[in-house]
Design a protein around this motif. Sequence first.
Motif, PDB file in Angstrom:
ATOM      1  N   TYR A 290       0.844  -1.203   0.000  1.00 43.68           N
ATOM      2  CA  TYR A 290       0.000   0.000   0.000  1.00 43.68           C
ATOM      3  C   TYR A 290       0.872   1.242   0.000  1.00 43.68           C
ATOM      4  CZ  TYR A 290       1.218   0.547   4.903  1.00 43.68           C
ATOM      5  OH  TYR A 290       1.918   0.713   6.062  1.00 43.68           O
ATOM      6  N   THR A 291       0.243   2.373  -0.341  1.00 39.78           N
ATOM      7  CA  THR A 291       0.894   3.658  -0.127  1.00 39.78           C
ATOM      8  C   THR A 291      -0.176   4.699   0.172  1.00 39.78           C
ATOM      9  OG1 THR A 291       2.324   5.385  -1.029  1.00 39.78           O
ATOM     10  CG2 THR A 291       0.880   4.279  -2.589  1.00 39.78           C
ATOM     11  N   ASP A 292       0.161   5.607   1.087  1.00 35.44           N
ATOM     12  CA  ASP A 292      -0.706   6.774   1.289  1.00 35.44           C
ATOM     13  C   ASP A 292       0.088   8.057   1.036  1.00 35.44           C
ATOM     14  OD1 ASP A 292       0.857   6.588   3.542  1.00 35.44           O
ATOM     15  OD2 ASP A 292      -0.828   6.202   4.910  1.00 35.44           O
ATOM     16  N   ASP A 293       1.233   7.879   0.353  1.00 36.05           N
ATOM     17  CA  ASP A 293       2.074   9.018  -0.004  1.00 36.05           C
ATOM     18  C   ASP A 293       1.481   9.731  -1.222  1.00 36.05           C
ATOM     19  OD1 ASP A 293       3.957  10.728  -1.007  1.00 36.05           O
ATOM     20  OD2 ASP A 293       5.555   9.228  -1.222  1.00 36.05           O
ATOM     21  N   PRO A 294       1.048  10.982  -1.045  1.00 36.77           N
ATOM     22  CA  PRO A 294       0.367  11.690  -2.147  1.00 36.77           C
ATOM     23  C   PRO A 294       1.204  11.771  -3.424  1.00 36.77           C
ATOM     24  CG  PRO A 294       0.235  12.943  -0.101  1.00 36.77           C
ATOM     25  CD  PRO A 294       1.158  11.797   0.157  1.00 36.77           C
ATOM     26  N   HIS A 295       2.530  11.826  -3.272  1.00 41.14           N
ATOM     27  CA  HIS A 295       3.381  11.917  -4.471  1.00 41.14           C
ATOM     28  C   HIS A 295       3.363  10.618  -5.267  1.00 41.14           C
ATOM     29  CE1 HIS A 295       4.868  15.829  -3.368  1.00 41.14           C
ATOM     30  NE2 HIS A 295       5.091  15.388  -2.141  1.00 41.14           N
ATOM     31  N   GLU A 296       3.346   9.504  -4.542  1.00 40.29           N
ATOM     32  CA  GLU A 296       3.296   8.214  -5.241  1.00 40.29           C
ATOM     33  C   GLU A 296       1.906   7.983  -5.837  1.00 40.29           C
ATOM     34  OE1 GLU A 296       4.657   4.798  -2.962  1.00 40.29           O
ATOM     35  OE2 GLU A 296       4.028   3.439  -4.565  1.00 40.29           O
ATOM     36  N   ILE A 297       0.899   8.476  -5.141  1.00 43.54           N
ATOM     37  CA  ILE A 297      -0.479   8.276  -5.608  1.00 43.54           C
ATOM     38  C   ILE A 297      -0.805   9.168  -6.806  1.00 43.54           C
ATOM     39  CG2 ILE A 297      -2.891   8.743  -4.965  1.00 43.54           C
ATOM     40  CD1 ILE A 297      -2.271   7.615  -2.191  1.00 43.54           C
ATOM     41  N   ALA A 298      -0.212  10.365  -6.838  1.00 44.09           N
ATOM     42  CA  ALA A 298      -0.628  11.391  -7.813  1.00 44.09           C
ATOM     43  C   ALA A 298      -0.793  10.891  -9.252  1.00 44.09           C
ATOM     44  CB  ALA A 298       0.333  12.582  -7.754  1.00 44.09           C
ATOM     45  N   PRO A 299       0.209  10.188  -9.822  1.00 49.55           N
ATOM     46  CA  PRO A 299       0.035   9.777 -11.228  1.00 49.55           C
ATOM     47  C   PRO A 299      -1.099   8.772 -11.436  1.00 49.55           C
ATOM     48  CG  PRO A 299       2.126   8.952 -10.330  1.00 49.55           C
ATOM     49  CD  PRO A 299       1.535   9.840  -9.292  1.00 49.55           C
ATOM     50  N   HIS A 300      -1.552   8.142 -10.355  1.00 51.84           N
ATOM     51  CA  HIS A 300      -2.605   7.127 -10.486  1.00 51.84           C
ATOM     52  C   HIS A 300      -4.019   7.716 -10.396  1.00 51.84           C
ATOM     53  CE1 HIS A 300       0.134   3.657 -10.353  1.00 51.84           C
ATOM     54  NE2 HIS A 300       0.869   4.450  -9.588  1.00 51.84           N
ATOM     55  N   VAL A 301      -4.129   8.968 -10.024  1.00 54.67           N
ATOM     56  CA  VAL A 301      -5.468   9.575  -9.931  1.00 54.67           C
ATOM     57  C   VAL A 301      -5.678  10.632 -11.017  1.00 54.67           C
ATOM     58  CG1 VAL A 301      -5.787   9.046  -7.492  1.00 54.67           C
ATOM     59  CG2 VAL A 301      -4.698  11.209  -8.133  1.00 54.67           C
ATOM     60  N   GLU A 302      -4.692  10.730 -11.923  1.00 58.55           N
ATOM     61  CA  GLU A 302      -4.796  11.628 -13.080  1.00 58.55           C
ATOM     62  C   GLU A 302      -4.877  10.764 -14.323  1.00 58.55           C
ATOM     63  OE1 GLU A 302      -4.534  15.103 -13.419  1.00 58.55           O
ATOM     64  OE2 GLU A 302      -4.819  15.138 -11.236  1.00 58.55           O
ATOM     65  N   GLU A 303      -5.795  11.051 -15.215  1.00 57.11           N
ATOM     66  CA  GLU A 303      -5.822  10.381 -16.509  1.00 57.11           C
ATOM     67  C   GLU A 303      -4.699  10.990 -17.356  1.00 57.11           C
ATOM     68  OE1 GLU A 303      -6.876  11.901 -19.447  1.00 57.11           O
ATOM     69  OE2 GLU A 303      -7.863  10.390 -20.674  1.00 57.11           O
ATOM     70  N   TRP A 304      -4.070  10.178 -18.219  1.00 57.32           N
ATOM     71  CA  TRP A 304      -2.809  10.596 -18.850  1.00 57.32           C
ATOM     72  C   TRP A 304      -2.944  11.814 -19.749  1.00 57.32           C
ATOM     73  CZ3 TRP A 304      -2.215   9.961 -24.259  1.00 57.32           C
ATOM     74  CH2 TRP A 304      -3.204   9.219 -24.881  1.00 57.32           C
ATOM     75  N   ARG A 305      -4.159  12.069 -20.290  1.00 57.41           N
ATOM     76  CA  ARG A 305      -4.305  13.273 -21.121  1.00 57.41           C
ATOM     77  C   ARG A 305      -4.692  14.500 -20.287  1.00 57.41           C
ATOM     78  NH1 ARG A 305      -8.986  10.962 -24.670  1.00 57.41           N
ATOM     79  NH2 ARG A 305      -9.538  10.524 -22.521  1.00 57.41           N
ATOM     80  N   GLY A 306      -4.888  14.278 -18.961  1.00 62.43           N
ATOM     81  CA  GLY A 306      -5.297  15.386 -18.102  1.00 62.43           C
ATOM     82  C   GLY A 306      -6.787  15.665 -18.151  1.00 62.43           C
ATOM     83  N   LYS A 307      -7.543  14.726 -18.719  1.00 64.60           N
ATOM     84  CA  LYS A 307      -8.986  14.956 -18.891  1.00 64.60           C
ATOM     85  C   LYS A 307      -9.764  14.635 -17.609  1.00 64.60           C
ATOM     86  CE  LYS A 307     -12.665  13.496 -22.115  1.00 64.60           C
ATOM     87  NZ  LYS A 307     -13.115  14.755 -22.694  1.00 64.60           N
TER      88      LYS A 307
END
Length: 469
Positions: free
Chosen positions: A20-37
Amino acid sequence: MSVPPQVIERLKAAAGPKGYTDDPHEIAPHVEEWRGKFHGHTPLMLKPSSTAEVSAVLSICHETGTPVVPQGGNTGLVGGQIPFAGEVLLSLSRMNRVRHVDAAGAYLVAEAGAILADVQAAAEGAGLLFPLRIASEGSCTIGGNLSTNAGGENVLRYGTARDLALGLQVVLADGTVLDMLRTLHKDNTGYDLKQLFIGAEGTLGVVTAAALSLFPKPENTVTVFAGVSDPAAAIALLSRLQAASGGLISACEVIARFGLDLVLAHIPGTAHPLRSHAPWYLLVEATGPARFDLRGAFEDRLSRAADDGLVADAVFAASEAQRAALWKLRESLSEAQKKEGASIKHDISLPVARIPEFLEKATAAVTAKIPGARPCPFGHLGDGNIHFNISAPRGADAAAFLAQWEAMAHIVHDMVHAMGGSYSAEHGIGVLKRADMARYKSRPELDLMRALKRTLDPKNILNPGKLLP
Ligand code: ZN
Protein backbone atom coordinates in the motif's frame (compact mmCIF):
# COMPACT_ATOMS: atom_id res chain seq x y z
CA MET A 1 -16.96 10.43 1.13
CA SER A 2 -14.16 9.45 3.46
CA VAL A 3 -12.90 6.05 4.53
CA PRO A 4 -12.74 5.64 8.35
CA PRO A 5 -9.17 5.42 9.74
CA GLN A 6 -9.74 1.99 11.27
CA VAL A 7 -10.79 0.62 7.85
CA ILE A 8 -7.70 2.13 6.26
CA GLU A 9 -5.53 0.38 8.87
CA ARG A 10 -7.25 -2.98 8.27
CA LEU A 11 -6.77 -2.64 4.50
CA LYS A 12 -3.08 -1.80 4.92
CA ALA A 13 -2.59 -4.86 7.10
CA ALA A 14 -4.38 -7.09 4.57
CA ALA A 15 -2.19 -5.87 1.68
CA GLY A 16 1.09 -6.35 3.57
CA PRO A 17 4.00 -3.95 4.27
CA LYS A 18 4.83 -3.28 0.59
CA GLY A 19 1.23 -3.56 -0.48
CA TYR A 20 0.00 0.00 0.00
CA THR A 21 0.89 3.66 -0.13
CA ASP A 22 -0.71 6.77 1.29
CA ASP A 23 2.07 9.02 0.00
CA PRO A 24 0.37 11.69 -2.15
CA HIS A 25 3.38 11.92 -4.47
CA GLU A 26 3.30 8.21 -5.24
CA ILE A 27 -0.48 8.28 -5.61
CA ALA A 28 -0.63 11.39 -7.81
CA PRO A 29 0.03 9.78 -11.23
CA HIS A 30 -2.61 7.13 -10.49
CA VAL A 31 -5.47 9.58 -9.93
CA GLU A 32 -4.80 11.63 -13.08
CA GLU A 33 -5.82 10.38 -16.51
CA TRP A 34 -2.81 10.60 -18.85
CA ARG A 35 -4.31 13.27 -21.12
CA GLY A 36 -5.30 15.39 -18.10
CA LYS A 37 -8.99 14.96 -18.89
CA PHE A 38 -10.01 13.24 -15.62
CA HIS A 39 -8.84 13.98 -12.07
CA GLY A 40 -9.58 11.95 -8.93
CA HIS A 41 -8.36 11.53 -5.38
CA THR A 42 -7.91 8.72 -2.90
CA PRO A 43 -6.62 8.38 0.66
CA LEU A 44 -5.04 4.98 -0.06
CA MET A 45 -3.62 2.99 -2.95
CA LEU A 46 -3.45 -0.72 -2.31
CA LYS A 47 -0.88 -2.79 -4.21
CA PRO A 48 -1.52 -6.44 -3.36
CA SER A 49 0.96 -9.01 -4.67
CA SER A 50 -1.31 -12.06 -4.78
CA THR A 51 -4.85 -13.18 -5.43
CA ALA A 52 -5.14 -14.07 -1.74
CA GLU A 53 -4.30 -10.47 -0.81
CA VAL A 54 -6.83 -9.10 -3.31
CA SER A 55 -9.39 -11.43 -1.74
CA ALA A 56 -8.53 -10.24 1.79
CA VAL A 57 -8.78 -6.60 0.70
CA LEU A 58 -12.15 -7.04 -1.01
CA SER A 59 -13.66 -8.95 1.87
CA ILE A 60 -12.85 -5.99 4.14
CA CYS A 61 -14.27 -3.55 1.59
CA HIS A 62 -17.43 -5.64 1.34
CA GLU A 63 -17.84 -5.96 5.10
CA THR A 64 -17.32 -2.25 5.71
CA GLY A 65 -19.06 -0.95 2.58
CA THR A 66 -15.87 0.69 1.34
CA PRO A 67 -15.88 1.55 -2.37
CA VAL A 68 -12.85 0.51 -4.39
CA VAL A 69 -11.62 1.33 -7.90
CA PRO A 70 -9.46 -1.31 -9.61
CA GLN A 71 -6.67 0.02 -11.82
CA GLY A 72 -4.23 -1.49 -14.32
CA GLY A 73 -1.89 0.71 -16.37
CA ASN A 74 -4.10 3.83 -16.08
CA THR A 75 -4.27 4.21 -19.86
CA GLY A 76 -8.07 4.13 -20.22
CA LEU A 77 -9.75 6.91 -22.19
CA VAL A 78 -13.18 7.08 -20.54
CA GLY A 79 -12.34 7.65 -16.86
CA GLY A 80 -13.17 4.10 -15.72
CA GLN A 81 -9.94 3.74 -13.73
CA ILE A 82 -10.13 7.00 -11.75
CA PRO A 83 -11.37 7.26 -8.10
CA PHE A 84 -13.50 10.39 -8.47
CA ALA A 85 -15.11 10.28 -5.03
CA GLY A 86 -12.15 9.35 -2.83
CA GLU A 87 -12.61 5.58 -3.22
CA VAL A 88 -9.74 3.29 -2.26
CA LEU A 89 -7.59 2.57 -5.31
CA LEU A 90 -6.69 -1.06 -6.00
CA SER A 91 -3.63 -1.24 -8.25
CA LEU A 92 -2.79 -4.63 -9.74
CA SER A 93 0.67 -3.39 -10.75
CA ARG A 94 2.61 -5.74 -8.48
CA MET A 95 0.84 -8.80 -9.88
CA ASN A 96 2.79 -8.53 -13.11
CA ARG A 97 4.19 -11.98 -13.83
CA VAL A 98 3.68 -14.16 -16.86
CA ARG A 99 3.26 -17.34 -14.85
CA HIS A 100 3.49 -19.94 -17.55
CA VAL A 101 3.85 -20.28 -21.32
CA ASP A 102 2.70 -23.51 -22.93
CA ALA A 103 3.96 -23.53 -26.51
CA ALA A 104 2.44 -26.90 -27.39
CA GLY A 105 -0.93 -25.90 -25.98
CA ALA A 106 -0.65 -22.40 -27.52
CA TYR A 107 -1.59 -20.45 -24.42
CA LEU A 108 0.01 -18.54 -21.57
CA VAL A 109 -1.12 -17.57 -18.11
CA ALA A 110 -0.46 -14.00 -17.01
CA GLU A 111 -1.31 -12.03 -13.90
CA ALA A 112 -3.59 -9.04 -14.25
CA GLY A 113 -0.84 -6.46 -13.81
CA ALA A 114 1.39 -7.92 -16.54
CA ILE A 115 2.20 -5.25 -19.13
CA LEU A 116 0.79 -6.11 -22.55
CA ALA A 117 4.20 -5.69 -24.22
CA ASP A 118 5.71 -8.17 -21.74
CA VAL A 119 2.98 -10.69 -22.58
CA GLN A 120 3.67 -10.19 -26.29
CA ALA A 121 7.39 -10.73 -25.61
CA ALA A 122 6.73 -13.89 -23.59
CA ALA A 123 4.72 -15.32 -26.47
CA GLU A 124 7.41 -14.38 -28.95
CA GLY A 125 10.04 -16.01 -26.75
CA ALA A 126 8.15 -19.27 -27.20
CA GLY A 127 7.97 -18.78 -30.97
CA LEU A 128 4.33 -17.70 -30.87
CA LEU A 129 2.18 -14.59 -31.21
CA PHE A 130 -0.13 -12.86 -28.74
CA PRO A 131 -1.98 -10.69 -31.24
CA LEU A 132 -3.56 -7.95 -29.11
CA ARG A 133 -2.00 -4.78 -30.49
CA ILE A 134 -2.95 -1.33 -29.15
CA ALA A 135 -1.20 2.04 -28.94
CA SER A 136 -0.71 1.84 -25.16
CA GLU A 137 0.83 -1.67 -25.19
CA GLY A 138 4.00 -0.47 -23.44
CA SER A 139 2.11 0.49 -20.29
CA CYS A 140 -1.39 -1.02 -20.34
CA THR A 141 -1.98 -4.28 -18.48
CA ILE A 142 -3.73 -7.55 -19.25
CA GLY A 143 -6.23 -7.02 -16.44
CA GLY A 144 -7.16 -3.63 -17.89
CA ASN A 145 -7.24 -5.03 -21.42
CA LEU A 146 -9.73 -7.68 -20.33
CA SER A 147 -11.77 -5.40 -18.06
CA THR A 148 -12.25 -2.99 -20.97
CA ASN A 149 -12.35 -5.65 -23.71
CA ALA A 150 -9.55 -3.88 -25.59
CA GLY A 151 -9.59 -3.94 -29.38
CA GLY A 152 -6.95 -2.25 -31.51
CA GLU A 153 -5.38 -3.04 -34.82
CA ASN A 154 -5.56 -6.83 -35.13
CA VAL A 155 -9.23 -7.37 -34.28
CA LEU A 156 -10.13 -8.13 -37.90
CA ARG A 157 -8.15 -11.37 -37.77
CA TYR A 158 -7.87 -12.30 -34.09
CA GLY A 159 -10.82 -10.65 -32.34
CA THR A 160 -10.94 -8.43 -29.25
CA ALA A 161 -9.50 -9.22 -25.79
CA ARG A 162 -12.73 -11.11 -25.14
CA ASP A 163 -11.95 -13.55 -27.92
CA LEU A 164 -8.40 -14.14 -26.68
CA ALA A 165 -9.33 -15.16 -23.12
CA LEU A 166 -9.49 -18.91 -22.56
CA GLY A 167 -9.83 -18.67 -18.79
CA LEU A 168 -9.95 -16.14 -15.99
CA GLN A 169 -9.32 -15.85 -12.29
CA VAL A 170 -11.60 -13.29 -10.66
CA VAL A 171 -12.12 -12.06 -7.11
CA LEU A 172 -15.73 -11.18 -6.37
CA ALA A 173 -16.87 -8.18 -4.35
CA ASP A 174 -17.05 -10.19 -1.11
CA GLY A 175 -13.58 -11.69 -1.58
CA THR A 176 -14.69 -15.01 -3.05
CA VAL A 177 -12.12 -16.30 -5.57
CA LEU A 178 -13.52 -17.68 -8.83
CA ASP A 179 -10.85 -19.95 -10.27
CA MET A 180 -11.70 -20.29 -13.93
CA LEU A 181 -8.17 -20.44 -15.33
CA ARG A 182 -9.10 -23.20 -17.72
CA THR A 183 -7.38 -23.51 -21.07
CA LEU A 184 -10.06 -25.40 -22.97
CA HIS A 185 -11.33 -24.54 -26.42
CA LYS A 186 -14.48 -26.49 -25.74
CA ASP A 187 -16.21 -26.26 -22.37
CA ASN A 188 -19.94 -26.56 -22.78
CA THR A 189 -20.92 -26.56 -19.12
CA GLY A 190 -23.48 -23.81 -18.82
CA TYR A 191 -23.07 -20.06 -18.60
CA ASP A 192 -19.67 -18.77 -19.67
CA LEU A 193 -19.11 -16.82 -16.46
CA LYS A 194 -15.69 -15.45 -17.39
CA GLN A 195 -17.28 -13.37 -20.15
CA LEU A 196 -19.33 -11.50 -17.51
CA PHE A 197 -16.16 -9.91 -16.17
CA ILE A 198 -14.63 -9.04 -19.55
CA GLY A 199 -15.66 -5.54 -20.56
CA ALA A 200 -17.29 -5.00 -17.15
CA GLU A 201 -14.74 -2.32 -16.23
CA GLY A 202 -14.23 -3.70 -12.73
CA THR A 203 -17.88 -3.29 -11.73
CA LEU A 204 -18.60 -7.00 -11.20
CA GLY A 205 -15.30 -8.39 -9.90
CA VAL A 206 -11.55 -7.90 -10.06
CA VAL A 207 -9.65 -9.89 -12.69
CA THR A 208 -6.43 -11.23 -11.14
CA ALA A 209 -5.11 -13.59 -13.84
CA ALA A 210 -5.95 -14.87 -17.31
CA ALA A 211 -5.17 -17.76 -19.62
CA LEU A 212 -4.71 -16.29 -23.09
CA SER A 213 -4.69 -17.83 -26.56
CA LEU A 214 -1.50 -17.75 -28.62
CA PHE A 215 -1.12 -18.11 -32.38
CA PRO A 216 1.58 -19.08 -34.87
CA LYS A 217 4.19 -16.36 -35.20
CA PRO A 218 3.98 -14.97 -38.74
CA GLU A 219 6.93 -15.86 -40.96
CA ASN A 220 6.05 -13.34 -43.61
CA THR A 221 4.48 -9.88 -43.29
CA VAL A 222 3.21 -7.78 -46.19
CA THR A 223 2.27 -4.16 -45.61
CA VAL A 224 0.74 -1.99 -48.29
CA PHE A 225 -0.37 1.64 -48.26
CA ALA A 226 -2.89 2.62 -50.96
CA GLY A 227 -4.66 5.77 -52.05
CA VAL A 228 -8.37 5.36 -52.84
CA SER A 229 -11.15 7.66 -53.96
CA ASP A 230 -13.67 7.02 -51.20
CA PRO A 231 -14.59 4.69 -48.31
CA ALA A 232 -16.69 2.45 -50.56
CA ALA A 233 -13.63 1.84 -52.76
CA ALA A 234 -11.61 1.11 -49.61
CA ILE A 235 -14.11 -1.55 -48.52
CA ALA A 236 -14.20 -3.09 -52.00
CA LEU A 237 -10.41 -3.19 -52.09
CA LEU A 238 -10.28 -4.80 -48.65
CA SER A 239 -12.61 -7.58 -49.68
CA ARG A 240 -10.57 -8.27 -52.84
CA LEU A 241 -7.34 -8.43 -50.83
CA GLN A 242 -8.99 -10.60 -48.22
CA ALA A 243 -10.03 -13.04 -50.94
CA ALA A 244 -6.54 -12.95 -52.50
CA SER A 245 -4.90 -13.84 -49.18
CA GLY A 246 -7.40 -16.42 -48.00
CA GLY A 247 -8.36 -14.27 -45.01
CA LEU A 248 -4.83 -13.55 -43.78
CA ILE A 249 -5.30 -9.78 -43.39
CA SER A 250 -4.48 -8.85 -39.80
CA ALA A 251 -5.01 -5.07 -40.01
CA CYS A 252 -6.92 -2.74 -42.30
CA GLU A 253 -6.76 0.91 -41.31
CA VAL A 254 -8.41 3.82 -43.08
CA ILE A 255 -7.21 7.44 -42.95
CA ALA A 256 -8.89 10.49 -44.45
CA ARG A 257 -6.60 12.83 -46.38
CA PHE A 258 -7.07 15.55 -43.72
CA GLY A 259 -5.59 13.22 -41.09
CA LEU A 260 -2.56 12.36 -43.21
CA ASP A 261 -2.04 16.07 -43.92
CA LEU A 262 -1.99 16.73 -40.15
CA VAL A 263 0.57 13.97 -39.58
CA LEU A 264 2.82 15.27 -42.36
CA ALA A 265 2.54 18.82 -40.98
CA HIS A 266 3.07 18.07 -37.28
CA ILE A 267 5.10 14.86 -36.91
CA PRO A 268 8.82 15.13 -37.67
CA GLY A 269 10.34 12.47 -39.88
CA THR A 270 7.16 11.59 -41.77
CA ALA A 271 6.77 11.73 -45.55
CA HIS A 272 3.96 11.12 -48.02
CA PRO A 273 4.50 7.54 -49.18
CA LEU A 274 2.73 7.80 -52.56
CA ARG A 275 3.42 9.79 -55.74
CA SER A 276 0.18 11.73 -55.44
CA HIS A 277 -2.42 12.67 -52.85
CA ALA A 278 -5.70 10.79 -52.59
CA PRO A 279 -8.95 11.60 -50.76
CA TRP A 280 -8.60 8.47 -48.60
CA TYR A 281 -5.83 6.06 -47.68
CA LEU A 282 -5.82 2.42 -46.69
CA LEU A 283 -3.09 0.67 -44.70
CA VAL A 284 -3.38 -3.09 -45.06
CA GLU A 285 -1.21 -5.71 -43.42
CA ALA A 286 -1.33 -9.45 -43.92
CA THR A 287 0.79 -12.15 -42.34
CA GLY A 288 1.32 -15.75 -43.31
CA PRO A 289 3.71 -18.60 -43.92
CA ALA A 290 7.00 -18.02 -45.73
CA ARG A 291 6.06 -20.25 -48.66
CA PHE A 292 2.88 -18.36 -49.52
CA ASP A 293 3.59 -15.44 -51.85
CA LEU A 294 1.35 -12.92 -50.12
CA ARG A 295 2.95 -9.98 -51.86
CA GLY A 296 2.46 -11.54 -55.29
CA ALA A 297 -1.19 -12.23 -54.48
CA PHE A 298 -1.67 -8.60 -53.40
CA GLU A 299 0.18 -7.16 -56.42
CA ASP A 300 -2.04 -9.15 -58.74
CA ARG A 301 -5.27 -7.92 -57.11
CA LEU A 302 -4.03 -4.35 -56.77
CA SER A 303 -3.23 -4.08 -60.46
CA ARG A 304 -6.68 -5.40 -61.34
CA ALA A 305 -8.21 -3.00 -58.82
CA ALA A 306 -6.31 -0.14 -60.45
CA ASP A 307 -7.73 -1.19 -63.85
CA ASP A 308 -11.20 -1.07 -62.29
CA GLY A 309 -10.56 2.40 -60.86
CA LEU A 310 -10.64 1.25 -57.23
CA VAL A 311 -7.11 2.25 -56.32
CA ALA A 312 -5.05 5.23 -57.49
CA ASP A 313 -1.59 4.28 -56.26
CA ALA A 314 -0.07 1.87 -53.75
CA VAL A 315 3.27 1.15 -52.17
CA PHE A 316 4.60 -1.96 -50.41
CA ALA A 317 6.94 -1.78 -47.43
CA ALA A 318 10.22 -3.16 -48.73
CA SER A 319 11.90 -3.34 -45.32
CA GLU A 320 11.04 -3.36 -41.64
CA ALA A 321 12.03 0.33 -41.54
CA GLN A 322 9.56 1.16 -44.32
CA ARG A 323 6.89 -0.86 -42.58
CA ALA A 324 7.49 1.13 -39.39
CA ALA A 325 7.34 4.38 -41.39
CA LEU A 326 3.95 3.43 -42.87
CA TRP A 327 2.57 2.46 -39.47
CA LYS A 328 3.91 5.70 -38.00
CA LEU A 329 1.56 7.60 -40.31
CA ARG A 330 -1.38 5.75 -38.78
CA GLU A 331 -0.17 5.71 -35.19
CA SER A 332 0.70 9.42 -35.10
CA LEU A 333 -2.83 10.55 -35.94
CA SER A 334 -3.90 11.26 -32.35
CA GLU A 335 -0.73 13.18 -31.59
CA ALA A 336 -0.95 15.16 -34.84
CA GLN A 337 -4.56 16.02 -34.15
CA LYS A 338 -3.63 17.16 -30.65
CA LYS A 339 -0.99 19.49 -32.07
CA GLU A 340 -3.55 20.93 -34.47
CA GLY A 341 -5.74 22.05 -31.54
CA ALA A 342 -8.87 20.91 -29.73
CA SER A 343 -10.82 17.91 -30.95
CA ILE A 344 -14.06 16.14 -30.11
CA LYS A 345 -13.75 12.37 -30.36
CA HIS A 346 -16.14 9.52 -31.07
CA ASP A 347 -15.21 5.84 -30.88
CA ILE A 348 -17.98 4.20 -32.88
CA SER A 349 -18.59 0.98 -34.78
CA LEU A 350 -20.95 0.07 -37.58
CA PRO A 351 -21.68 -2.81 -39.90
CA VAL A 352 -18.77 -2.35 -42.34
CA ALA A 353 -21.03 -1.93 -45.36
CA ARG A 354 -22.70 1.11 -43.79
CA ILE A 355 -19.50 3.05 -43.08
CA PRO A 356 -19.50 5.05 -46.36
CA GLU A 357 -23.07 6.23 -45.76
CA PHE A 358 -22.25 7.11 -42.15
CA LEU A 359 -19.13 9.08 -43.03
CA GLU A 360 -20.99 11.12 -45.62
CA LYS A 361 -23.99 11.88 -43.39
CA ALA A 362 -22.00 12.47 -40.22
CA THR A 363 -19.57 14.82 -41.95
CA ALA A 364 -22.50 16.86 -43.27
CA ALA A 365 -24.22 16.90 -39.86
CA VAL A 366 -21.24 17.98 -37.76
CA THR A 367 -20.17 20.70 -40.18
CA ALA A 368 -23.76 21.98 -40.23
CA LYS A 369 -23.70 22.10 -36.43
CA ILE A 370 -20.28 23.82 -36.25
CA PRO A 371 -19.37 25.52 -39.52
CA GLY A 372 -15.67 25.10 -40.21
CA ALA A 373 -15.34 22.01 -37.98
CA ARG A 374 -12.88 19.60 -39.56
CA PRO A 375 -13.74 15.89 -39.35
CA CYS A 376 -10.69 13.65 -39.08
CA PRO A 377 -12.08 10.11 -39.38
CA PHE A 378 -9.68 7.20 -39.19
CA GLY A 379 -9.59 3.76 -37.72
CA HIS A 380 -10.05 0.07 -38.04
CA LEU A 381 -12.10 -0.16 -41.21
CA GLY A 382 -11.82 -3.94 -41.38
CA ASP A 383 -13.76 -4.45 -38.14
CA GLY A 384 -16.12 -1.48 -38.57
CA ASN A 385 -14.55 0.74 -35.88
CA ILE A 386 -14.11 4.38 -36.84
CA HIS A 387 -12.56 7.03 -34.62
CA PHE A 388 -14.78 9.85 -35.85
CA ASN A 389 -12.76 12.73 -34.44
CA ILE A 390 -13.50 16.34 -35.23
CA SER A 391 -10.86 19.07 -35.11
CA ALA A 392 -11.97 22.56 -34.12
CA PRO A 393 -12.39 25.13 -36.88
CA ARG A 394 -9.16 26.93 -37.67
CA GLY A 395 -8.59 29.67 -35.07
CA ALA A 396 -11.59 28.61 -32.95
CA ASP A 397 -11.64 29.05 -29.18
CA ALA A 398 -10.83 25.61 -27.76
CA ALA A 399 -13.06 25.86 -24.68
CA ALA A 400 -16.05 27.06 -26.69
CA PHE A 401 -15.55 24.24 -29.18
CA LEU A 402 -15.17 21.56 -26.47
CA ALA A 403 -18.33 22.85 -24.76
CA GLN A 404 -20.18 21.39 -27.77
CA TRP A 405 -18.89 17.86 -27.04
CA GLU A 406 -22.19 16.51 -25.69
CA ALA A 407 -24.33 18.10 -28.38
CA MET A 408 -21.96 16.75 -31.02
CA ALA A 409 -21.98 13.28 -29.46
CA HIS A 410 -25.78 13.24 -29.60
CA ILE A 411 -25.73 13.99 -33.31
CA VAL A 412 -23.10 11.37 -34.08
CA HIS A 413 -24.36 8.68 -31.70
CA ASP A 414 -28.02 9.13 -32.73
CA MET A 415 -26.93 8.50 -36.30
CA VAL A 416 -24.78 5.49 -35.34
CA HIS A 417 -27.62 4.03 -33.26
CA ALA A 418 -30.12 4.44 -36.10
CA MET A 419 -27.72 2.61 -38.41
CA GLY A 420 -27.32 -0.40 -36.12
CA GLY A 421 -23.95 0.64 -34.71
CA SER A 422 -22.38 1.18 -31.28
CA TYR A 423 -21.47 4.38 -29.43
CA SER A 424 -18.45 2.66 -27.89
CA ALA A 425 -16.48 0.33 -30.13
CA GLU A 426 -13.34 -0.27 -28.09
CA HIS A 427 -12.80 2.42 -25.43
CA GLY A 428 -15.58 1.39 -23.06
CA ILE A 429 -18.05 3.45 -21.03
CA GLY A 430 -16.34 4.61 -17.80
CA VAL A 431 -17.91 7.91 -16.83
CA LEU A 432 -17.66 9.47 -20.29
CA LYS A 433 -20.47 7.46 -21.90
CA ARG A 434 -22.80 6.61 -19.00
CA ALA A 435 -25.41 8.99 -20.38
CA ASP A 436 -25.19 7.17 -23.71
CA MET A 437 -25.99 3.92 -21.91
CA ALA A 438 -29.21 5.51 -20.62
CA ARG A 439 -29.99 6.99 -24.04
CA TYR A 440 -29.36 4.01 -26.30
CA LYS A 441 -29.31 0.70 -24.38
CA SER A 442 -32.68 -1.01 -24.44
CA ARG A 443 -34.59 -1.09 -21.17
CA PRO A 444 -34.51 -4.90 -20.85
CA GLU A 445 -30.73 -4.95 -21.41
CA LEU A 446 -30.15 -2.23 -18.80
CA ASP A 447 -32.47 -3.98 -16.33
CA LEU A 448 -30.55 -7.23 -16.76
CA MET A 449 -27.20 -5.45 -16.35
CA ARG A 450 -28.43 -3.83 -13.13
CA ALA A 451 -29.73 -7.17 -11.85
CA LEU A 452 -26.31 -8.74 -12.47
CA LYS A 453 -24.65 -5.85 -10.67
CA ARG A 454 -26.96 -6.25 -7.66
CA THR A 455 -26.32 -10.00 -7.54
CA LEU A 456 -22.53 -9.79 -7.80
CA ASP A 457 -21.98 -6.57 -5.87
CA PRO A 458 -24.98 -5.99 -3.61
CA LYS A 459 -23.30 -3.18 -1.67
CA ASN A 460 -22.16 -1.39 -4.85
CA ILE A 461 -18.52 -1.17 -3.74
CA LEU A 462 -16.86 -2.15 -7.05
CA ASN A 463 -16.06 0.88 -9.21
CA PRO A 464 -19.31 2.67 -8.29
CA GLY A 465 -20.50 5.37 -10.64
CA LYS A 466 -18.91 3.75 -13.69
CA LEU A 467 -20.46 2.05 -16.71
CA LEU A 468 -24.09 1.78 -15.50
CA PRO A 469 -26.28 4.91 -15.73
ZN1 ZN B 1 -8.51 2.33 -32.11
